[in-house]
Design an enzyme around this catalytic site. Structure first.
Site, PDB file in Angstrom:
ATOM      1  N   ASP A   1     120.616  39.418 -22.977  1.00 56.71           N
ATOM      2  CA  ASP A   1     119.920  40.695 -23.155  1.00 56.71           C
ATOM      3  C   ASP A   1     118.420  40.476 -23.066  1.00 56.71           C
ATOM      4  O   ASP A   1     117.833  39.825 -23.923  1.00 56.71           O
ATOM      5  CB  ASP A   1     120.275  41.298 -24.515  1.00 56.71           C
ATOM      6  CG  ASP A   1     120.059  42.799 -24.557  1.00 56.71           C
ATOM      7  OD1 ASP A   1     118.921  43.229 -24.315  1.00 56.71           O
ATOM      8  OD2 ASP A   1     121.032  43.532 -24.823  1.00 56.71           O
TER       9      ASP A   1
ATOM     10  N   HIS B   1     125.112  48.638 -15.170  1.00 54.40           N
ATOM     11  CA  HIS B   1     123.954  48.731 -16.055  1.00 54.40           C
ATOM     12  C   HIS B   1     122.678  48.267 -15.354  1.00 54.40           C
ATOM     13  O   HIS B   1     121.639  48.936 -15.459  1.00 54.40           O
ATOM     14  CB  HIS B   1     124.205  47.901 -17.322  1.00 54.40           C
ATOM     15  CG  HIS B   1     123.088  48.000 -18.310  1.00 54.40           C
ATOM     16  ND1 HIS B   1     122.793  49.156 -19.000  1.00 54.40           N
ATOM     17  CD2 HIS B   1     122.158  47.073 -18.713  1.00 54.40           C
ATOM     18  CE1 HIS B   1     121.746  48.955 -19.786  1.00 54.40           C
ATOM     19  NE2 HIS B   1     121.337  47.706 -19.634  1.00 54.40           N
TER      20      HIS B   1
END
Length: 398
Positions: free
Chosen positions: A217, A308
């Protein structure tokens, strides 16, 4: 018997109660940093408190962070806000340097700052409360409602933001307690969010963190130095007091881990557009390889258009911003098994031109929306840093 233990204790208490103002003037904020500088950097690393920008923004993220929103008490205005900011500046400078705050009842807990930082922000309502509505940066306002939002009042808004982070959870908890108890007559807590990343030493420095879905992330971030500077720091156009500051978005994103667990590895990779094991885009082999969104196999894009990364990547240089995420894993409500997710934080010069275009694309058609829910949202102006003798946000009141 003036030298008896009880007499000395009584004298100590009188000095604490009557001499705090004199101590503040005599000690000075800068003296705290000088004292801590004698400690070994190997056992108590420090991050400079004073400078053109507040620490904790471009500082390499620490392992533990507390995000706390506060509201000024009813009837409080500019005078009370200034008093609060002066207290936080004084105590923040001491604590981050490894010196106990004034009247600290547990000074032993301040001796190992472990890269402790304190960052302060002003919510949209703060400017109204202190009579400075006309000096609010234009993009510092409540975000528009997105169709994916399931916002809860307990995680939303706030007059003030206090961010405290450290590699040591004890140090961070102590700093939070000291900073909050000293201003409890001026402000009340609206919400508190505690986040964590990998413990120091478990991975090589600079390695991208993993969230609780297992994904890396924060792969795509501006690089430290001039690249970050051009993305994050405001130049003061139209708001000179804000030069060197930045804007912050805090989004609390719940993860539906029980249903995410049902996906096989291929489905997870297609949802993200990256391989979960390495973080590499589906068109590459390494985490930082540039994804090729035009590449196809049998006429089908290798990276799905609704993945995403396809929705989140900056389509123009103006859409870039600094991401800083922390995991949370809180006790689940009765009848459920998980209460986990991400405290997703961004820093940018202007929310309207950098953050919002990307967020709108994510809200419209991000495959990951099936397994995530934004449940909290707040926006803050982060004022520039300070020099010794100043207080945080001082320019707003001049």
């Amino acid at each position: 018997m003036p030298d008896s233990p009880s007499a000395r204790l009584s004298l100590s208490r009188r000095r604490l109660l009557t001499g705090s103002a004199a101590v503040l003037g005599a000690a000075g904020i800068g003296a705290a940093a000088a004292t801590a500088a004698t400690r070994s950097e190997a056992t108590a690393p420090t991050v400079p408190f004073f400078g053109p920008h507040q620490a904790g923004i471009t500082t390499p993220p620490q392992a533990h962070a507390h995000y706390i929103a506060l509201d000024l008490r009813p009837g409080a205005g500019a005078d009370e806000a200034v008093a609060l900011l002066k207290l936080w500046t004084t105590d923040g400078a001491r604590l981050t340097a490894g010196t106990s705050a004034l009247a600290d009842t547990e000074p032993e807990l301040a001796q190992a700052p472990a890269r402790l930082t304190m960052t302060v922000g002003f919510g949209p309502t703060f400017f109204d409360r202190v009579g400075q509505s006309g000096r609010r940066p234009p993009s510092v306002r409540q975000l528009p409602h997105f169709q994916i939002d399931r916002l809860e009042e307990r995680w939303t808004g706030g007059d003030l933001l206090l961010r405290v982070a450290s590699d040591d959870p004890v140090t961070a908890a102590h700093a939070v307690r000291v900073l909050l108890k000293n201003v409890r007559t001026l402000a009340t807590i609206r919400w508190t969010q505690r986040g964590f990343r990998n413990a120091v030493g478990t991975h090589a420095p600079g390695q991208t963190m993993r969230n609780l879905m297992g994904n890396l992330d924060g792969t795509v971030n501006p690089t430290p130095g001039a690249d970050v500077d051009g993305v994050v720091w405001a130049d003061g156009s139209g708001q000179q007091w804000f030069a060197g500051g930045t804007t912050m978005v805090v989004r609390r994103i719940a993860m539906l881990l029980d249903t995410w667990d049902e996906l096989d590895p291929d489905a997870r990779d297609l949802t993200m557009g990256r391989r979960q094991d390495s973080g590499a885009p589906l068109t590459g082999t390494l985490e930082h390889d540039v994804p090729d969104f035009t590449r196809t196999r049998d006429g089908i894009p290798i990276i799905p258009a609704n993945s995403h990364i396809a929705r989140a990547h900056a389509r123009t240089p103006a859409e870039r911003f600094l991401r800083q995420a922390y995991n949370y894993d809180d006790p689940p409500p009765a009848g459920t098994t998980t209460n986990a997710g991400l405290i997703f934080v961004t820093y940018q010069r202007d929310i309207d031109t950098q953050f919002l275009p990307v967020q709108r694309r994510l809200a419209q058609a991000d495959a990951l929306n099936t397994w995530t829910r934004p449940i909290g949202s707040a926006v803050f102006a982060i004022p520039p840093g300070v020099h010794d003798g100043q207080f945080l946000g001082q320019g707003l009141f001049e």
